[in-house]
Design a protein around this motif. Structure first.
Motif, PDB file in Angstrom:
ATOM      1  N   ASP A 156       0.828  -1.215   0.000  1.00 59.53           N
ATOM      2  CA  ASP A 156       0.000   0.000   0.000  1.00 59.53           C
ATOM      3  C   ASP A 156       0.859   1.261   0.000  1.00 59.53           C
ATOM      4  O   ASP A 156       0.485   2.272  -0.608  1.00 59.53           O
ATOM      5  CB  ASP A 156      -0.924  -0.001   1.217  1.00 59.53           C
ATOM      6  CG  ASP A 156      -2.032  -1.040   1.112  1.00 59.53           C
ATOM      7  OD1 ASP A 156      -2.138  -1.686   0.045  1.00 59.53           O
ATOM      8  OD2 ASP A 156      -2.782  -1.199   2.096  1.00 59.53           O
ATOM      9  N   ARG A 169       0.407   4.797  -2.165  1.00 62.47           N
ATOM     10  CA  ARG A 169       0.249   6.097  -1.505  1.00 62.47           C
ATOM     11  C   ARG A 169       1.227   7.119  -2.076  1.00 62.47           C
ATOM     12  O   ARG A 169       0.897   8.288  -2.281  1.00 62.47           O
ATOM     13  CB  ARG A 169       0.444   5.958  -0.001  1.00 62.47           C
ATOM     14  CG  ARG A 169      -0.660   5.173   0.703  1.00 62.47           C
ATOM     15  CD  ARG A 169      -0.562   5.300   2.213  1.00 62.47           C
ATOM     16  NE  ARG A 169      -1.568   4.489   2.880  1.00 62.47           N
ATOM     17  CZ  ARG A 169      -1.328   3.281   3.382  1.00 62.47           C
ATOM     18  NH1 ARG A 169      -0.101   2.772   3.308  1.00 62.47           N
ATOM     19  NH2 ARG A 169      -2.290   2.599   3.969  1.00 62.47           N
ATOM     20  N   ALA A 185      -6.345   6.986  -1.628  1.00 62.22           N
ATOM     21  CA  ALA A 185      -7.429   6.259  -0.947  1.00 62.22           C
ATOM     22  C   ALA A 185      -8.325   5.554  -1.955  1.00 62.22           C
ATOM     23  O   ALA A 185      -8.698   4.387  -1.769  1.00 62.22           O
ATOM     24  CB  ALA A 185      -8.242   7.222  -0.083  1.00 62.22           C
ATOM     25  N   ALA A 186      -8.676   6.251  -3.023  1.00 62.42           N
ATOM     26  CA  ALA A 186      -9.545   5.662  -4.049  1.00 62.42           C
ATOM     27  C   ALA A 186      -8.840   4.517  -4.772  1.00 62.42           C
ATOM     28  O   ALA A 186      -9.449   3.478  -5.065  1.00 62.42           O
ATOM     29  CB  ALA A 186      -9.962   6.738  -5.046  1.00 62.42           C
ATOM     30  N   LEU A 241      -6.392   2.624  -3.585  1.00 54.54           N
ATOM     31  CA  LEU A 241      -6.199   1.499  -2.686  1.00 54.54           C
ATOM     32  C   LEU A 241      -7.461   0.648  -2.534  1.00 54.54           C
ATOM     33  O   LEU A 241      -7.374  -0.564  -2.304  1.00 54.54           O
ATOM     34  CB  LEU A 241      -5.721   1.981  -1.320  1.00 54.54           C
ATOM     35  CG  LEU A 241      -4.254   2.398  -1.249  1.00 54.54           C
ATOM     36  CD1 LEU A 241      -3.940   3.075   0.077  1.00 54.54           C
ATOM     37  CD2 LEU A 241      -3.349   1.193  -1.464  1.00 54.54           C
ATOM     38  N   LYS A 242      -8.630   1.266  -2.652  1.00 52.69           N
ATOM     39  CA  LYS A 242      -9.870   0.496  -2.579  1.00 52.69           C
ATOM     40  C   LYS A 242      -9.931  -0.547  -3.687  1.00 52.69           C
ATOM     41  O   LYS A 242     -10.589  -1.584  -3.551  1.00 52.69           O
ATOM     42  CB  LYS A 242     -11.081   1.433  -2.678  1.00 52.69           C
ATOM     43  CG  LYS A 242     -11.320   2.280  -1.440  1.00 52.69           C
ATOM     44  CD  LYS A 242     -12.553   3.140  -1.606  1.00 52.69           C
ATOM     45  CE  LYS A 242     -12.818   3.973  -0.359  1.00 52.69           C
ATOM     46  NZ  LYS A 242     -14.022   4.838  -0.506  1.00 52.69           N
ATOM     47  N   ILE A 243      -9.231  -0.276  -4.783  1.00 52.72           N
ATOM     48  CA  ILE A 243      -9.253  -1.180  -5.934  1.00 52.72           C
ATOM     49  C   ILE A 243      -8.094  -2.163  -5.913  1.00 52.72           C
ATOM     50  O   ILE A 243      -8.262  -3.353  -6.186  1.00 52.72           O
ATOM     51  CB  ILE A 243      -9.219  -0.370  -7.251  1.00 52.72           C
ATOM     52  CG1 ILE A 243     -10.436   0.553  -7.338  1.00 52.72           C
ATOM     53  CG2 ILE A 243      -9.141  -1.296  -8.462  1.00 52.72           C
ATOM     54  CD1 ILE A 243     -10.370   1.536  -8.480  1.00 52.72           C
ATOM     55  N   SER A 266      -5.452  -2.672  -3.353  1.00 63.40           N
ATOM     56  CA  SER A 266      -4.811  -3.174  -2.135  1.00 63.40           C
ATOM     57  C   SER A 266      -4.893  -4.702  -2.061  1.00 63.40           C
ATOM     58  O   SER A 266      -5.973  -5.289  -2.124  1.00 63.40           O
ATOM     59  CB  SER A 266      -5.460  -2.568  -0.893  1.00 63.40           C
ATOM     60  OG  SER A 266      -4.792  -3.010   0.271  1.00 63.40           O
TER      61      SER A 266
END
Length: 202
Positions: free
Chosen positions: A70, A74, A82-83, A85-87, A89
């Motif tokens: 992650d 970043r 954040a957006a 990482l939702k996909i 990670s």
């Protein structure tokens, strides 16, 4: 056989091999980089570590799969992290090897180019300056060590059998150490499961 002839035969053997595992560490524009990549008949698999982030890689034909921590996203995505990482990670990211996302990793598929970059000290060395400087072993394989004569590089060559290079040390533009194992041993890279694979949003 002269030292220069041994090196020539060694680099020819390396360029003609079908499979090998490369591992090493060095610097790229002042950044510490490490790699461990197994090249097979159909592609490659392994990892690259840069600036503390270990990125797992699978390279098949014109497609790159990579799985990064992650922290890597970043840094790369900034305010959109954040957006993103939702996909991605914990997932493998799939990208064309020639795309903006995959090109940095896709170029590692060119094993010959990588070997050439480390072997450049010997390709350009005056044959008369190349000399034997000692012996050693790499992964249990006895080797003979040769210097390029300028103090910029050394190469360990298998002391018996096919004269594969077993270790390259460069102090030139691509400073670092690269070891070679598993020459011509069967290895096949495989894509990750589709359920673990995603594409980055465009």
């Amino acid at each position: 056989m002269s030292a220069a002839a041994v090196i020539k035969a060694s680099l020819a053997a390396a360029r003609g091999a079908k499979t090998v595992r490369l591992a090493g560490a060095g610097t790229d524009s002042g950044t510490a980089v490490a790699l461990d990549i197994h090249y097979g008949s159909n592609g490659a698999a392994g990892s690259v570590t840069e600036a503390g982030s270990k990125i797992r890689l699978i390279i098949l034909a014109k497609t790159v799969y990579f799985k990064a921590p992650d922290a890597f996203y970043r840094k790369q995505a900034g305010k959109n992290a954040a957006a993103v990482l939702k996909i991605v990670s914990g997932k493998w990211v799939k990208a064309p090897a020639n795309s903006s996302t995959g090109s940095d990793f896709g170029q590692l598929a060119d094993r010959q180019k990588l070997i050439d970059s480390f072997a450049s000290d010997f390709d350009s060395a005056d044959a008369a300056s190349v000399r034997r400087v000692g012996s050693g072993s790499v992964a249990g394989v006895p080797t003979t060590t040769y210097s390029d004569g300028s103090g910029q590089g050394s190469i360990d060559v298998a002391a018996s059998g096919t004269p594969y290079p077993m270790k390259l040390v460069s102090k030139g533009s691509s400073a670092g150490t690269l070891t070679f194992t598993d020459w011509n041993k069967p290895f096949t890279a495989a894509a990750p499961p589709a359920s673990q694979t995603v594409k980055l949003p465009s």
